[in-house]
Design a protein around this motif. Sequence first.
Motif, mmCIF file in Angstrom:
data_model
loop_
_atom_site.group_PDB
_atom_site.id
_atom_site.type_symbol
_atom_site.label_atom_id
_atom_site.label_comp_id
_atom_site.label_asym_id
_atom_site.label_seq_id
_atom_site.Cartn_x
_atom_site.Cartn_y
_atom_site.Cartn_z
ATOM 1 N N SER A 179 21.305 6.096 20.300
ATOM 2 C CA SER A 179 21.570 4.576 19.900
ATOM 3 C C SER A 179 21.587 3.765 21.236
ATOM 4 C CB SER A 179 23.109 4.638 19.623
ATOM 5 O OG SER A 179 23.798 4.887 20.544
ATOM 6 N N TYR A 180 21.568 2.601 21.107
ATOM 7 C CA TYR A 180 21.324 1.653 22.454
ATOM 8 C C TYR A 180 22.606 1.884 23.297
ATOM 9 C CZ TYR A 180 17.949 -1.375 19.712
ATOM 10 O OH TYR A 180 17.080 -1.860 19.533
ATOM 11 N N GLU A 181 23.412 2.308 22.744
ATOM 12 C CA GLU A 181 24.972 2.382 23.442
ATOM 13 C C GLU A 181 24.844 3.696 24.282
ATOM 14 O OE1 GLU A 181 25.027 1.390 20.388
ATOM 15 O OE2 GLU A 181 25.863 -0.543 20.741
ATOM 16 N N GLN A 182 24.467 4.859 23.567
ATOM 17 C CA GLN A 182 24.151 6.147 24.327
ATOM 18 C C GLN A 182 23.127 5.906 25.403
ATOM 19 O OE1 GLN A 182 23.194 8.089 20.510
ATOM 20 N NE2 GLN A 182 24.802 9.671 20.760
ATOM 21 N N ILE A 183 21.991 5.404 25.278
ATOM 22 C CA ILE A 183 21.163 5.345 26.068
ATOM 23 C C ILE A 183 21.492 4.589 27.345
ATOM 24 C CG2 ILE A 183 18.833 4.371 26.719
ATOM 25 C CD1 ILE A 183 18.022 4.718 23.786
ATOM 26 N N ALA A 184 22.419 3.249 26.937
ATOM 27 C CA ALA A 184 22.875 2.607 28.366
ATOM 28 C C ALA A 184 23.791 3.440 29.094
ATOM 29 C CB ALA A 184 23.746 1.360 27.788
ATOM 30 N N GLY A 185 24.503 4.158 28.084
ATOM 31 C CA GLY A 185 25.546 4.986 28.860
ATOM 32 C C GLY A 185 25.029 6.036 29.799
ATOM 33 N N GLU A 186 23.632 6.560 29.248
ATOM 34 C CA GLU A 186 23.086 7.786 30.220
ATOM 35 C C GLU A 186 22.369 7.240 31.299
ATOM 36 O OE1 GLU A 186 20.997 10.112 27.189
ATOM 37 O OE2 GLU A 186 23.008 10.941 26.155
ATOM 38 N N THR A 187 22.003 6.017 31.030
ATOM 39 C CA THR A 187 20.777 5.568 31.985
ATOM 40 C C THR A 187 21.471 4.523 32.996
ATOM 41 O OG1 THR A 187 20.187 3.511 30.694
ATOM 42 C CG2 THR A 187 18.861 5.758 30.726
ATOM 43 N N GLY A 188 22.672 4.176 32.685
ATOM 44 C CA GLY A 188 23.528 3.235 33.676
ATOM 45 C C GLY A 188 22.830 1.859 33.405
ATOM 46 N N LEU A 189 22.090 1.520 32.493
ATOM 47 C CA LEU A 189 21.519 0.152 32.165
ATOM 48 C C LEU A 189 22.471 -0.722 30.909
ATOM 49 C CD1 LEU A 189 17.880 0.977 31.224
ATOM 50 C CD2 LEU A 189 18.690 0.186 33.433
ATOM 51 N N GLU A 190 22.533 -1.837 31.029
ATOM 52 C CA GLU A 190 23.245 -2.493 29.971
ATOM 53 C C GLU A 190 22.645 -2.434 28.883
ATOM 54 O OE1 GLU A 190 25.990 -4.241 30.584
ATOM 55 O OE2 GLU A 190 25.930 -3.510 32.596
ATOM 56 N N ARG A 191 23.385 -2.587 27.729
ATOM 57 C CA ARG A 191 22.660 -2.360 26.411
ATOM 58 C C ARG A 191 21.748 -3.489 26.030
ATOM 59 N NH1 ARG A 191 22.731 -4.156 21.086
ATOM 60 N NH2 ARG A 191 23.148 -2.452 19.496
#
Length: 181
Positions: A145-157
Amino acid sequence: MVRSILEGGPAAYEPFVLEYGPYIYRTVFAVLRTPQDAEDVTQEVLLQIYRSLPAYRNEGLKTWMTRIAVNKAIDYKRYKARRPDMDAGDEAAQEESAAYRHGLLPTTEEQVLEREKRDRMRLRIAELPETYKEVVVAYYIEDKSYEQIAGETGLERKSVESRLYRARSWMKKHWQKEDFE
């Protein structure tokens, strides 16, 4: 390569066999699961391909070969399953075959074609600009999900959404739908 085989005859077929023989063996082995049977059927497949080359229409050589290999392997598996001297392994093969017929499992041909499609997709993803690769793989391949990707990459959603949008735009501009069929 096909044209040179057709013009050069059996002697010109040897480089083709050396290049694609191992791939055909792996494909057949995925269906039959026994080295001896896979070797025998691979020889039959290579002969069938050679005989069928004049009818080949230059549309996806590897897919065409894969279909021939999988169909020959399935035919061989069915032949073996009908033999009266079945052992326990053959009974399991019959049960698996019944599951395929009833649509409970994908056929081996479907599995092989899906694997080829994923491999083509991975090669194409490698062409993406670096800023898009990570989010495209995470979202489309790893199904995150967008949230998982944001959490793993350190990017904002919102940054993840933006990169995916830009990546899709880049793909539409640089790729064709036929590349993935």
